[in-house]
Write a protein that holds these residues in place. Sequence first.
Motif, short mmCIF file in Angstrom:
data_model
loop_
_atom_site.label_atom_id
_atom_site.label_comp_id
_atom_site.label_asym_id
_atom_site.label_seq_id
_atom_site.Cartn_x
_atom_site.Cartn_y
_atom_site.Cartn_z
N PHE A 184 0.83 -1.21 0.00
CA PHE A 184 0.00 0.00 0.00
C PHE A 184 0.86 1.26 0.00
O PHE A 184 0.62 2.19 -0.76
CB PHE A 184 -0.92 0.01 1.22
N CYS A 185 1.88 1.27 0.87
CA CYS A 185 2.76 2.44 0.98
C CYS A 185 3.42 2.74 -0.37
O CYS A 185 3.46 3.89 -0.80
CB CYS A 185 3.81 2.18 2.04
N ALA A 186 3.91 1.70 -1.04
CA ALA A 186 4.58 1.88 -2.32
C ALA A 186 3.62 2.42 -3.36
O ALA A 186 3.92 3.39 -4.07
CB ALA A 186 5.20 0.56 -2.78
N ARG A 187 2.45 1.81 -3.49
CA ARG A 187 1.50 2.24 -4.50
C ARG A 187 1.00 3.65 -4.25
O ARG A 187 0.89 4.47 -5.18
CB ARG A 187 0.32 1.27 -4.57
N ALA A 206 1.78 6.88 -6.59
CA ALA A 206 0.65 7.59 -7.20
C ALA A 206 0.69 9.08 -6.85
O ALA A 206 0.41 9.94 -7.70
CB ALA A 206 -0.67 6.97 -6.73
N MET A 207 1.06 9.41 -5.61
CA MET A 207 1.15 10.81 -5.21
C MET A 207 2.28 11.52 -5.96
O MET A 207 2.13 12.67 -6.39
CB MET A 207 1.40 10.90 -3.70
N GLN A 208 3.41 10.85 -6.12
CA GLN A 208 4.52 11.45 -6.87
C GLN A 208 4.12 11.69 -8.32
O GLN A 208 4.42 12.74 -8.90
CB GLN A 208 5.75 10.55 -6.81
N LEU A 209 3.44 10.73 -8.91
CA LEU A 209 3.04 10.87 -10.30
C LEU A 209 2.01 11.98 -10.48
O LEU A 209 2.00 12.68 -11.50
CB LEU A 209 2.49 9.54 -10.82
N GLN A 210 1.14 12.16 -9.49
CA GLN A 210 0.16 13.25 -9.58
C GLN A 210 0.85 14.61 -9.57
O GLN A 210 0.34 15.57 -10.14
CB GLN A 210 -0.85 13.15 -8.44
N SER A 233 6.18 5.68 6.94
CA SER A 233 6.71 5.82 5.57
C SER A 233 5.95 6.88 4.80
O SER A 233 6.55 7.65 4.04
CB SER A 233 6.62 4.47 4.85
N LEU A 234 4.64 6.94 4.98
CA LEU A 234 3.84 7.95 4.29
C LEU A 234 4.22 9.35 4.77
O LEU A 234 4.30 10.29 3.98
CB LEU A 234 2.35 7.70 4.53
N PRO A 288 -3.68 15.32 -13.53
CA PRO A 288 -4.91 14.61 -13.13
C PRO A 288 -5.00 13.19 -13.67
O PRO A 288 -5.85 12.41 -13.21
CB PRO A 288 -6.03 15.50 -13.71
N THR A 289 -4.13 12.83 -14.60
CA THR A 289 -4.15 11.47 -15.15
C THR A 289 -4.05 10.42 -14.05
O THR A 289 -4.63 9.33 -14.15
CB THR A 289 -2.98 11.28 -16.14
N TRP A 290 -3.32 10.76 -12.98
CA TRP A 290 -3.03 9.77 -11.94
C TRP A 290 -4.01 9.80 -10.79
O TRP A 290 -3.89 8.99 -9.87
CB TRP A 290 -1.61 9.98 -11.43
#
Length: 215
Positions: free
Chosen positions: A42-45, A49-53, A111-112, A85-87
Amino acid sequence: MSLDNVTLRAATLDDLAGIAAIYNQLWCNTLRNRGDVEAADFCARFNIAMQLQRSPIALVAETEGRIIAACCIGIFEDGKPRTNPTWSPAITRCLPGNRDGKDRRCQARGSLFGDSREKATADRFAATGNEYAQGQLNLIIIMPEWQGKGLGRKLIDLARAELAKAGCTKFFLMSDCNSDWQFYEHLNMKRILEDHSQDTGDGFIVYMYGGNTQD
């Protein structure tokens, strides 16, 4: 292993799992070592996702259908990060509303928090209007077996070209005293700031490096 068989391309939603798998292997060891495998996943995903956003430009390196590296690239406008917004759907999928989902978030809280604190540090720096706060290399991750083979340099060279296309002449990235910060100096970047605020008695220092898109 040869870079001749490696393709560099723009990331897509289908690449999220592959990028998160690298992040998990590199930075979720504490969770995995104590048996919290689902929390580590979960932490990784979620962090990816936050970095990609926060990254209007995102690149991956692929060989034989496998993602082996990624680079997330942010752009700042008037001191604020431009979002992608794609992510957003990927973030929503990472946040199930059931009890199990909440438990995983609690288990991964440390980690988050670390990643959130890093984003906040970058945003504060960008808000100062520093000349380097035009773009940011938000994240560069490479599978361990592919490190030291020139892939990081190729990714950063491509990131520089993409930032230049977006109108940025300078950019920054964050590293720390426990990372391979010398690598960035080899690529003609210079240390522009040191942040000691996260030192809890262990001598931890965050380094900010700045570079030119035309180097």
